[in-house]
Structure formats: C-alpha cells, structure tokens
Design a protein around this motif. Structure first.
Motif, mmCIF file in Angstrom:
data_model
loop_
_atom_site.group_PDB
_atom_site.id
_atom_site.type_symbol
_atom_site.label_atom_id
_atom_site.label_comp_id
_atom_site.label_asym_id
_atom_site.label_seq_id
_atom_site.Cartn_x
_atom_site.Cartn_y
_atom_site.Cartn_z
ATOM 1 N N ASP A 498 0.810 -1.221 0.000
ATOM 2 C CA ASP A 498 0.000 0.000 0.000
ATOM 3 C C ASP A 498 0.845 1.275 0.000
ATOM 4 O O ASP A 498 0.321 2.374 0.189
ATOM 5 N N GLU A 499 2.136 1.138 -0.245
ATOM 6 C CA GLU A 499 2.997 2.315 -0.326
ATOM 7 C C GLU A 499 2.688 3.083 -1.611
ATOM 8 O O GLU A 499 2.425 2.502 -2.668
ATOM 9 N N ARG A 500 2.731 4.397 -1.502
ATOM 10 C CA ARG A 500 2.511 5.274 -2.655
ATOM 11 C C ARG A 500 3.859 5.830 -3.084
ATOM 12 O O ARG A 500 4.552 6.518 -2.325
ATOM 13 N N VAL A 501 4.272 5.497 -4.343
ATOM 14 C CA VAL A 501 5.621 5.830 -4.805
ATOM 15 C C VAL A 501 5.523 6.537 -6.149
ATOM 16 O O VAL A 501 4.724 6.140 -7.015
ATOM 17 N N ARG A 502 6.322 7.578 -6.327
ATOM 18 C CA ARG A 502 6.470 8.208 -7.635
ATOM 19 C C ARG A 502 7.725 7.625 -8.293
ATOM 20 O O ARG A 502 8.826 7.703 -7.737
ATOM 21 N N VAL A 503 7.559 7.031 -9.467
ATOM 22 C CA VAL A 503 8.648 6.370 -10.169
ATOM 23 C C VAL A 503 8.967 7.173 -11.432
ATOM 24 O O VAL A 503 8.087 7.399 -12.270
ATOM 25 N N LYS A 504 10.226 7.584 -11.535
ATOM 26 C CA LYS A 504 10.683 8.316 -12.712
ATOM 27 C C LYS A 504 11.584 7.403 -13.525
ATOM 28 O O LYS A 504 12.602 6.906 -13.030
ATOM 29 N N LEU A 505 11.206 7.169 -14.785
ATOM 30 C CA LEU A 505 11.998 6.358 -15.694
ATOM 31 C C LEU A 505 12.817 7.284 -16.583
ATOM 32 O O LEU A 505 12.278 8.223 -17.174
ATOM 33 N N VAL A 506 14.116 7.032 -16.666
ATOM 34 C CA VAL A 506 15.019 7.843 -17.479
ATOM 35 C C VAL A 506 15.584 6.944 -18.572
ATOM 36 O O VAL A 506 16.287 5.972 -18.283
ATOM 37 N N ASN A 507 15.275 7.263 -19.821
ATOM 38 C CA ASN A 507 15.713 6.444 -20.951
ATOM 39 C C ASN A 507 17.040 6.987 -21.469
ATOM 40 O O ASN A 507 17.084 8.012 -22.150
ATOM 41 N N ASP A 508 18.126 6.305 -21.161
ATOM 42 C CA ASP A 508 19.451 6.710 -21.619
ATOM 43 C C ASP A 508 19.786 6.127 -22.985
ATOM 44 O O ASP A 508 20.914 6.273 -23.446
ATOM 45 N N THR A 509 18.831 5.460 -23.621
ATOM 46 C CA THR A 509 19.086 4.839 -24.918
ATOM 47 C C THR A 509 18.359 5.615 -26.020
ATOM 48 O O THR A 509 17.549 6.499 -25.750
ATOM 49 N N MET A 510 18.638 5.246 -27.249
ATOM 50 C CA MET A 510 18.023 5.897 -28.402
ATOM 51 C C MET A 510 16.886 5.076 -28.992
ATOM 52 O O MET A 510 16.529 5.231 -30.162
ATOM 53 N N MET A 511 16.304 4.193 -28.199
ATOM 54 C CA MET A 511 15.151 3.424 -28.643
ATOM 55 C C MET A 511 14.004 3.645 -27.680
ATOM 56 O O MET A 511 14.215 3.857 -26.477
ATOM 57 N N ALA A 512 12.774 3.607 -28.203
ATOM 58 C CA ALA A 512 11.593 3.689 -27.357
ATOM 59 C C ALA A 512 11.380 2.336 -26.679
ATOM 60 O O ALA A 512 11.510 1.285 -27.313
ATOM 61 N N HIS A 513 11.062 2.374 -25.390
ATOM 62 C CA HIS A 513 10.861 1.141 -24.616
ATOM 63 C C HIS A 513 9.465 1.132 -24.002
ATOM 64 O O HIS A 513 9.128 2.037 -23.226
ATOM 65 N N PRO A 514 8.640 0.117 -24.304
ATOM 66 C CA PRO A 514 7.357 -0.039 -23.619
ATOM 67 C C PRO A 514 7.567 -0.801 -22.305
ATOM 68 O O PRO A 514 7.830 -2.003 -22.306
ATOM 69 N N ILE A 515 7.488 -0.104 -21.191
ATOM 70 C CA ILE A 515 7.787 -0.690 -19.882
ATOM 71 C C ILE A 515 6.488 -1.147 -19.229
ATOM 72 O O ILE A 515 5.539 -0.371 -19.070
ATOM 73 N N HIS A 516 6.456 -2.405 -18.828
ATOM 74 C CA HIS A 516 5.240 -3.032 -18.291
ATOM 75 C C HIS A 516 5.476 -3.515 -16.868
ATOM 76 O O HIS A 516 6.472 -4.181 -16.582
ATOM 77 N N LEU A 517 4.541 -3.187 -15.974
ATOM 78 C CA LEU A 517 4.544 -3.690 -14.603
ATOM 79 C C LEU A 517 3.399 -4.677 -14.451
ATOM 80 O O LEU A 517 2.241 -4.344 -14.713
ATOM 81 N N HIS A 518 3.710 -5.873 -14.024
ATOM 82 C CA HIS A 518 2.690 -6.900 -13.822
ATOM 83 C C HIS A 518 1.890 -6.624 -12.547
ATOM 84 O O HIS A 518 2.405 -6.071 -11.571
ATOM 85 N N GLY A 519 0.629 -7.037 -12.589
ATOM 86 C CA GLY A 519 -0.178 -7.079 -11.377
ATOM 87 C C GLY A 519 -0.712 -5.762 -10.865
ATOM 88 O O GLY A 519 -1.422 -5.741 -9.857
ATOM 89 N N HIS A 520 -0.382 -4.655 -11.496
ATOM 90 C CA HIS A 520 -0.784 -3.334 -11.017
ATOM 91 C C HIS A 520 -1.174 -2.435 -12.189
ATOM 92 O O HIS A 520 -0.759 -2.659 -13.326
ATOM 93 N N PHE A 521 -1.911 -1.391 -11.869
ATOM 94 C CA PHE A 521 -2.031 -0.229 -12.731
ATOM 95 C C PHE A 521 -1.343 0.929 -12.034
ATOM 96 O O PHE A 521 -1.402 1.055 -10.811
ATOM 97 N N PHE A 522 -0.651 1.742 -12.815
ATOM 98 C CA PHE A 522 -0.052 2.957 -12.273
ATOM 99 C C PHE A 522 -0.708 4.148 -12.960
ATOM 100 O O PHE A 522 -1.439 3.986 -13.955
ATOM 101 N N GLU A 523 -0.471 5.342 -12.440
ATOM 102 C CA GLU A 523 -1.094 6.552 -12.974
ATOM 103 C C GLU A 523 -0.028 7.414 -13.644
ATOM 104 O O GLU A 523 0.974 7.764 -13.006
#
Length: 589
Positions: A498-523
């Motif tokens: 039940d922790e509320r976390v803000r997650v920042k993803l930083v893409n250091d590559t030159m390709m688009a990445h579709p990042i998927h988290l199982h079992g949850h929805f994020f906002e």
C-alpha cells in the motif's frame, strides 16, 4: 507467507507426457489463421506445435487450441474463472494474463510467480475477475510469444455499454518463419541485421556534418526497430495483408475497435484514412473521449476506439513504426468489397531530441509540475535525484564524450560494458506522439491527451524512485540501472504494501521502450489533475527522455517489471518487483 509457500499450492495438475508430432516424425498440423472464442466459468487452453502460413512465409508455430493467435478469452466482470492450460510441447511453457489483477501465483511468469508448466502437465489458473476492459494473454517462456503463443482477452462490464452497436477485436502482431533464438543470435552479432533502411552517403537525408556526428557516436539515425519487415509479416487477427481480412458494419453504426498490440517487437501507427477515431480507453481503463486521426501503440498496449464510418470501404492500417511494412484490414458496408491501403510513408530518422539533447528542452516536466515537494520527507525518498549535466553548446560537434559521460548517472547505476550511451539532458516527452508522427498534419494521440474518466483516490507519494533504462546497442545488452536481469534476481525492487511511490523512468538509450509492470495499474504523471491521471499497465518511454508514474503498491507478491520488446527483455531489461508484507488476512490463510 513466502514465495515458496505460494508456489507449492499454485495449481499444477499432473498429466500424461504428450509427445509432439514432430518428435514422432509426423508432419505438423496447420494452425488456423485467426481465432475463435472461449468463455464461461471453466475454460481449457491447449498449447501445441503447429505449422503456420501467411502469404509467402511459412514455418513452425506454437498455437493454442489450434489457432494463431489463440482464442479470444471472453469473461465478465464479477465472475470467477478456472482456466486449465495443457502443455503438449516438449518444453516448458506458460501463460501470463496481461493487465489482469489477480493473485501473483497465477500471474504466469516462470521463476518469479510460479514454476512454469512442464511438458505433458496442466496448470490450473483460478481467480475472481475484478475488472473490465480490453487485455490480452501470452507466453512468458523461452520466446514462445514470437512463435504464436498469444491471444486476446476481453472482460465485459457488469453493466451494458450503450455507446456502440458493434464490437471487434483488432489484434496486431507479426509472423516470421525464423526461430526466435536465431533472431536473438543475429541481433547479438549485429543490431542492424534486419535494417534495410540505413542512411547512405547519397540519400540526401543528412548533411555531411550530421553524418560525421552520427559516425562519431557509432550510431545510426535509422535505428528505429530491431526486427523489421525484412523478416516479419505484419498480422491483424492472425491474417497477413494478402488475406483480405474485413470487418462488416452497417452505415450509421457506431463500431468499437479493441486494438491490442500483441507483437513481439513492433510499434504500430494505426489509422483509418478519412475516418476519425474516438479513443475511450487505454490499457483497458476508461478515459475521457479524445478524437484523433491516428495513434501509435507500443508493444503490449491496448486502445479502445469508437468509429462511425461512412458507407463503403475503409482501410484499417497498422503501419510499423519504422515503415518497413504494415498490417491491413478493411471496414466495409458492402460484402466482399476490399479497400486499397495507402502506400508506406517515408522512413523515420532520429533527431537530437531522441539522444536526450536540445530538442524538447521547452517541454513541461510533468513529474515536477504536478507535485508539491515541500511537504515530503526527503530523508525517506531513497537516493537524491541527480542533476543532469549540460549539453554541448554546438550540436554539430562530435558527441562521443558527451553521449557517454557516465558521471551524469546516479550512484545506483552500475557502469560497465552494458552502457554505451548516457542521455545528457533527458526531458519529459509525454506530449510526444511517437517517432515519425511529430511532423504529420492530422491529429495524433499523445499521452497528455489522456484523462481518467473516473476519479482516482487522492494520495500524495511518500517516496520517489528513479530507474534508468540502459543498454549497449552494438552488443545488444539491455538493462535497468546497468544491471541485467540474471545479475539482480536476488535484489528486487522493493515496495511496502500500500505504499505510494512516484517512479521516474530515465531512458538513456536511443530506442523507445514499452515498460510493463505486472499485477498493477499505475497513474501517468502527464499534466492531468492528480485525481484524473490516466491508469495504465504499460508506458512507452521515448528515446533520450523521462516518463513518470505514481504507483500504489496494493497487490502483494512478486511481479515482473520489464521492457515488453521481447528481445530486450530476453537480453536483460527485466527486474522483479516485490510488494511486502502481505496483509494479515492473507498471511494467515
């Protein structure tokens, strides 16, 4: 209760060992193109070796219930379902229910949430259906998803939806006769193996100065997709362009298209030339209606749209992002009439913005704009956010040093041969429509257009986490924070229940990445009000950019977190997320 206790009682049903036909010297049965439908409280899915043909390409496939894709699993919100998955392959297999909220031991990821399904065995999935919307299912074993082990999943709402008269699934994917391990080997030998659109000296797409710059960086501006139409035939519901797949409608009808990107490696640009689309859901979650002419859909995403086509025929086009091919179908009010699709558009070329430099610097950083840090306990925020370095003053100067300045990385990133690029000035690009769609004249969907239809509970994040998407494109190594999955299995990403976390993803590559988290929805932190941030399970992080989401970790257990480009995940861009402790009632069960 630990992982072992859950796995011990997680539903394996013993069965007689089934020897596949090819092992007995028999020819394989041809899989059907397209899919049927299964529904009800008890469902059976049988995984088996088959042969598959589309157009001029033919080869081995892994089918479910004899078809590629496998059957549409249709459920109803509020029901309980039991699904027996029978594995007749000579190797382990699995099925993951992509986007579903369920107990983690039924999530279907070998090595994380269950042991996999052995040859000749049956695994029984049993769970309540807690949601509605458009989802899909696929294997999480040994690259079988590439071979055909996937299918659509639709959960009808408990209350009837009166916004449309017809309802179609549009499942986008690819087929190749090449074995997926052969593709993985070719990518490791040369990441440009399948690229037939490389820039040349005489093509006029770049100046000599720009060509020198890209040469200094040992990168190619046409490195858009790792696997392309050179080996893929793009499919709509298992049908290639030569199959003349059509969807019937009556003029004046409102038609709901449930678009699922069930591909292994392809981003698609979806449009119906001459007909607008109203987006009503993203990843199965309702959003305020948005009218567009085209949208890009990353691997593993889903979008629901409503269209009201005029009488006649209309081409439904799913063009690969690198424009090396397309999947095609027809919306038609005249039986047997087939629309002519438009030609492929010009290939896409990367820019400075895709390297995390210059372009997009004026874009709003939604991750900070929507959040008041003044009341947050920074001592509980994990590590401090790094200050990104400045980009060189002259974009035409050689970038080799600036693009590999690992001093810009925060301390948790493991620097080594797995990193060959560091984005010097990554910015939030939630308003970017996708590679190749930023220059078209018509309306294109952007993440910033998405607003949740129903309000989310209002909770400020208690902690902030930054994760870097890292890779070495030449050596085909992909990772989170410089650590490939096989090196971090004992060091998961940890969230308190039940922790509320803000997650920042930083893409250091030159390709688009579709990042998927199982079992949850994020906002998505996309500029919408905090109570109306859209909920998703998969987030495309653009090249050289950042993307931010808020997560309430309220599904206990061990979950996969990965790039949904199959060969990126296979090469190491995957991690385990663990949510602990279990609620007291579950721990005592």
């Amino acid at each position: 209760m630990g992982r072992r206790g859950f796995l011990a009682g997680s539903g394996l049903v013993a069965g007689a060992l089934a020897v596949p036909g090819w092992a007995r010297g028999q020819s394989l049965t041809h899989a059907r193109r397209g899919f049927g439908e299964v529904s009800g409280e008890r469902i059976a899915l049988t995984i088996g070796d088959h042969h598959f043909t589309t157009g001029a390409r033919s080869g081995h496939a892994v089918a479910v219930n004899g078809s590629v894709p496998g059957p549409l699993v249709r459920l109803r919100e509020g029901q309980d379902v039991t699904i027996d998955v029978i594995n007749t392959l000579a190797e382990d297999s699995s099925i993951h229910w992509h986007g579903l909220l369920l107990p983690f031991q039924y999530d279907g990821v070998p090595g994380i949430s269950f042991p996999g399904i052995k040859p000749g065995e049956t695994f029984r999935y049993s769970f309540p259906v807690r949601q509605n919307g458009t989802y899909w299912w696929h294997s999480h074993s040994d690259l079988q998803e590439q071979q055909g082990l996937y299918g659509p999943l639709v959960i009808d709402a408990a209350e009837p939806d009166t916004r449309y008269e017809r309802d179609y699934v549009v499942l986008l994917s690819e087929f190749t006769p090449r074995h997926p391990h052969e593709i993985a080997r070719m990518l490791a030998v040369g990441e440009h193996y399948f690229n037939r659109q490389m820039t040349t000296v005489g093509d006029g797409s770049m100046s000599a100065e720009e060509r020198l710059m890209w040469g200094e960086m040992r990168m190619n501006p046409r490195d858009i997709s790792d696997v392309t139409g050179a080996t893929y035939t793009y499919l709509v519901n298992g049908h290639g362009p030569a199959d003349d797949l059509s969807f019937a409608f009556t003029p004046g009808e409102r038609v709901r298209l449930r678009v699922i990107n069930g591909s292994a490696m392809t981003f698609f640009n979806v449009r119906i030339p001459g007909t607008s689309m109203t987006v009503i859901a993203a990843d199965g979650q309702e959003v305020e209606p948005v009218e567009v002419d085209e949208f890009q859909i990353g691997t593993a995403e889903t979008y629901d749209v409503i269209v009201t086509p005029q009488a006649g025929t209309h081409a439904l086009v799913a063009e690969a992002m690198d424009r090396s091919g397309m999947g095609v179908a027809t919306l038609t009010s005249a039986a047997g009439a087939i629309a002519t699709p438009p030609p492929l558009r010009e290939p896409v070329t990367l820019t400075m913005a895709d390297m995390g430099m210059h372009g997009g610097m004026g874009a709003m950083d939604h991750s900070g704009a929507a959040m008041d840090h003044s009341g947050m306990d920074h001592a509980a925020m994990g590590h401090a956010m790094p200050t990104q370095g400045a980009a060189p003053g002259n974009a035409s100067e050689p970038m080799d040093h600036s693009m590999r300045d690992t001093a810009l990385l925060p301390p948790q990133v493991e620097v080594g041969p797995g990193i060959d690029m560091v984005a010097p000035m990554p910015v939030d690009r939630m308003d970017f429509p996708g590679l190749g769609l930023d220059t078209v004249s018509h309306r294109v969907l952007r993440y910033t257009d998405l607003v949740a239809r129903d309000a989310n509970p209002h909770r400020m994040p208690e902690r902030q986490l930054e994760i870097h998407l890292t890779g070495n494109m030449e050596r085909y190594m992909w990772s989170f924070d410089g650590k490939r999955f096989n090196a971090v299995t004992d060091d998961p990403i940890r969230f308190g229940f039940d922790e509320r976390v803000r997650v920042k993803l930083v893409n250091d590559t030159m390709m688009a990445h579709p990042i998927h988290l199982h079992g949850h929805f994020f906002e998505l932190v996309n500029g919408a009000g905090m109570m109306n941030q859209p909920r998703k399970h998969t987030l495309v992080v653009q090249p050289g950019s950042t993307a931010t989401f808020d997560l309430t970790a309220n599904e206990p257990g061990d979950w996969a977190f990965h790039c949904h480009l199959l060969y990126h995940m296979h090469a190491g861009m995957m991690q385990t997320v663990t949510v602990r402790p279990f609620p007291a009632a579950e721990a005592a069960a």
